[in-house]
Design a protein around this motif. Structure first.
Motif, PDB file in Angstrom:
ATOM      1  N   VAL B  18       0.740  -1.249  -0.043  1.00  0.00           N
ATOM      2  CA  VAL B  18       0.005   0.189   0.010  1.00  0.00           C
ATOM      3  C   VAL B  18       0.965   1.184  -0.137  1.00  0.00           C
ATOM      4  CG1 VAL B  18      -1.806   1.266   1.386  1.00  0.00           C
ATOM      5  CG2 VAL B  18      -1.569  -1.356   1.294  1.00  0.00           C
ATOM      6  N   VAL B  19       0.526   2.320  -0.933  1.00  0.00           N
ATOM      7  CA  VAL B  19       1.275   3.478  -1.036  1.00  0.00           C
ATOM      8  C   VAL B  19      -0.060   4.481  -0.952  1.00  0.00           C
ATOM      9  CG1 VAL B  19       2.771   5.161  -2.292  1.00  0.00           C
ATOM     10  CG2 VAL B  19       3.081   2.696  -1.865  1.00  0.00           C
ATOM     11  N   GLU B  20       0.126   5.550  -0.109  1.00  0.00           N
ATOM     12  CA  GLU B  20      -0.904   6.645  -0.221  1.00  0.00           C
ATOM     13  C   GLU B  20      -0.140   7.977  -0.637  1.00  0.00           C
ATOM     14  OE1 GLU B  20      -3.439   6.612   3.558  1.00  0.00           O
ATOM     15  OE2 GLU B  20      -3.525   8.550   3.373  1.00  0.00           O
ATOM     16  N   CYS B  24      -4.971   9.387  -1.147  1.00  0.00           N
ATOM     17  CA  CYS B  24      -5.437   8.099  -2.068  1.00  0.00           C
ATOM     18  C   CYS B  24      -4.540   6.874  -1.966  1.00  0.00           C
ATOM     19  CB  CYS B  24      -5.824   8.955  -3.162  1.00  0.00           C
ATOM     20  SG  CYS B  24      -7.033  10.025  -3.540  1.00  0.00           S
ATOM     21  N   ALA B  25      -5.124   5.938  -1.666  1.00  0.00           N
ATOM     22  CA  ALA B  25      -4.271   4.600  -1.559  1.00  0.00           C
ATOM     23  C   ALA B  25      -4.111   3.984  -2.985  1.00  0.00           C
ATOM     24  CB  ALA B  25      -4.962   3.615  -0.599  1.00  0.00           C
ATOM     25  N   SER B  26      -2.861   3.378  -3.200  1.00  0.00           N
ATOM     26  CA  SER B  26      -2.646   2.767  -4.186  1.00  0.00           C
ATOM     27  C   SER B  26      -2.452   1.171  -3.585  1.00  0.00           C
ATOM     28  CB  SER B  26      -1.647   3.261  -5.156  1.00  0.00           C
ATOM     29  OG  SER B  26      -0.958   2.140  -5.957  1.00  0.00           O
ATOM     30  N   LEU B  27      -3.097   0.407  -4.021  1.00  0.00           N
ATOM     31  CA  LEU B  27      -2.823  -1.136  -3.487  1.00  0.00           C
ATOM     32  C   LEU B  27      -2.415  -2.082  -4.873  1.00  0.00           C
ATOM     33  CD1 LEU B  27      -6.659  -1.567  -1.713  1.00  0.00           C
ATOM     34  CD2 LEU B  27      -4.346  -0.287  -0.994  1.00  0.00           C
ATOM     35  N   TYR B  28      -1.371  -2.638  -4.201  1.00  0.00           N
ATOM     36  CA  TYR B  28      -0.911  -3.522  -5.424  1.00  0.00           C
ATOM     37  C   TYR B  28      -0.620  -5.012  -5.054  1.00  0.00           C
ATOM     38  CZ  TYR B  28       3.152  -5.346  -8.167  1.00  0.00           C
ATOM     39  OH  TYR B  28       3.670  -6.295  -9.108  1.00  0.00           O
ATOM     40  N   VAL B  35      -3.566  -3.767  -9.302  1.00  0.00           N
ATOM     41  CA  VAL B  35      -3.411  -2.533  -9.153  1.00  0.00           C
ATOM     42  C   VAL B  35      -4.680  -1.805  -8.843  1.00  0.00           C
ATOM     43  CG1 VAL B  35      -2.440  -1.576 -10.933  1.00  0.00           C
ATOM     44  CG2 VAL B  35      -2.114  -0.433  -8.942  1.00  0.00           C
ATOM     45  N   THR B  37      -6.625   1.794  -7.345  1.00  0.00           N
ATOM     46  CA  THR B  37      -6.436   3.172  -6.622  1.00  0.00           C
ATOM     47  C   THR B  37      -7.727   3.474  -6.051  1.00  0.00           C
ATOM     48  OG1 THR B  37      -7.298   4.274  -8.542  1.00  0.00           O
ATOM     49  CG2 THR B  37      -4.776   3.880  -8.280  1.00  0.00           C
ATOM     50  N   LEU B  38      -7.635   3.963  -4.755  1.00  0.00           N
ATOM     51  CA  LEU B  38      -9.004   4.345  -4.307  1.00  0.00           C
ATOM     52  C   LEU B  38      -8.948   5.872  -4.102  1.00  0.00           C
ATOM     53  CD1 LEU B  38      -8.418   1.643  -0.964  1.00  0.00           C
ATOM     54  CD2 LEU B  38      -9.633   1.493  -3.346  1.00  0.00           C
TER      55      LEU B  38
END
Lengths: 277, 96
Positions: B18-20, B24-28, B35, B37-38
């Motif tokens: 997870v990278v924010e 907004c979070a990016s989940l991979y 992948v 994006t939230l």
């Protein structure tokens, strides 16, 4: 069987060494010239072997095999085209760096990256920018060092269709090998002895995700969406997923980010040149 | 997919990173090459899916944070959580 060079052709790309066996001397000279900018100093690392075999049936079919797969072709310079593909695929998927599919150019202190899938006009656009004086970094991959996200140049040879070659004025600018129906060439500028960007550790300054459109332009893009595009286009992220994801997050936080509307490649290059140089 | 109201939601699947960025979070997931994006609201929901709260508790927590009634956001929270579970980004809810 044709005459083969007795000494294997050595090519270094993205910290990988390749030994190409079985090329005809003229094809080997073409490959050596086309990959010259990424050549590194010789060392004692083991080489990845790529073998070229030419069919003895007289149809001039060529098969190239390596640990990245198998490539075939026929006709003039088929071996050059197939070896070029083999070197590229093996380099971007085998490199120890973080590599993702993107076009990359630089001008002065600005380094511009265009991450995206094949077919979005990246290579033609990159060449059109080089024709305007930008430095060629790569039309294929944005390659980043794991430790600080700085850019490793990957100036592999470009392959353009005859239409794209004509559109960017290739004939007047660069020497090409016609292979597999495409022009294979190095789009280095007239004064570029090396394609490496200036500065030892360049970072991505501008990150634009290309999208086909009737006219060139820029649209806003959320940084998290730019990050997702980079993740989707990655070749090697899965090897160190958490570290690489975080590193790409740092890239999108630092860079100017947007969506690039790609119209006519020459007009789009002029537009980018106007905005960013 | 129906989520058991007594089950705790999450935690994230083991392989997910997870990278924010800007809220907004990016989940991979390197396993599925997925992948996602939230948006900001979904990121707030994601951050509460740590395996210690039920769906109702997440709704109540968010409703309090946004100053709205639980009924206002319950459907959106349920949709987001269901999507994250179906995409294997969250571990399947387990009954306590």
């Amino acid at each position: 069987m044709r005459d083969c060079v007795h000494v294997p052709l050595h090519v270094d790309a993205l910290d990988l060494r390749f030994a190409v066996h079985g090329m005809e001397p003229s094809d080997a000279a073409d490959v050596k010239r086309l990959w010259a900018p990424v050549a590194a100093a010789r060392d004692h690392r083991p080489a990845r072997r790529i073998d070229v075999t030419v069919s003895s049936s007289g149809d001039e079919a060529v098969a190239v095999t390596g640990d990245g797969g198998r490539w075939t072709g026929a006709g003039p310079a088929a071996a050059t085209a197939a070896v070029n593909a083999a070197l590229n695929v093996t380099a971007v998927t085998g490199t120890g760096h973080l590599a993702l599919h993107a076009g990359v150019v630089s001008s002065g202190s600005v380094l511009l990256a265009l991450p995206g899938a094949s077919g979005r006009g990246k290579s033609t656009l990159v060449c059109a920018l080089v024709a305007l004086g930008w430095r060629y970094v790569s039309d294929e991959a944005l390659v980043l060092r794991w430790d600080d996200g700085s850019v490793v140049p990957y100036p592999r040879p470009v392959a353009l269709s005859p239409w794209s070659w004509a559109a960017v004025g290739g004939e007047e600018r660069w020497a090409s090998v016609v292979a597999g129906g495409e022009h294979l060439f190095l789009p280095t500028g007239p004064d570029a002895a090396t394609a490496a960007p200036e500065g030892a550790r360049a970072a991505v300054d501008v990150l634009l995700v290309p999208e086909r459109a009737p006219e060139p332009g820029l649209e806003p893009l959320r940084r998290v969406d730019a990050l997702a595009e980079m993740v989707r286009r990655s070749f090697t992220l899965h090897r160190r997923a958490a570290e690489g994801h975080a590193l790409l997050g740092d890239v999108v936080r630092r860079a100017e980010v947007g969506r690039l509307l790609v119209g006519d490649p020459v007009a789009t290059a002029a537009f980018l040149d106007d905005v960013f140089r | 997919m129906d989520i058991d109201g007594s089950a705790c939601i999450g935690p994230p699947a083991d392989d997910v990173t997870v990278v924010e960025v800007e809220g907004c979070a990016s989940l991979y997931s390197p396993v599925t090459a997925n992948v996602v994006t939230l948006n900001e609201t979904a990121t707030q929901i994601w951050s509460r899916c740590d395996g210690t709260r039920t769906l109702g508790e997440i709704v109540d927590d968010l409703a309090a944070a946004y100053g709205v009634g639980p009924d206002t956001i319950a459907a959106e929270v349920t949709n987001v959580v269901t999507g994250l579970v179906e995409q294997r980004l969250l571990q399947h809810p387990a009954a306590p």
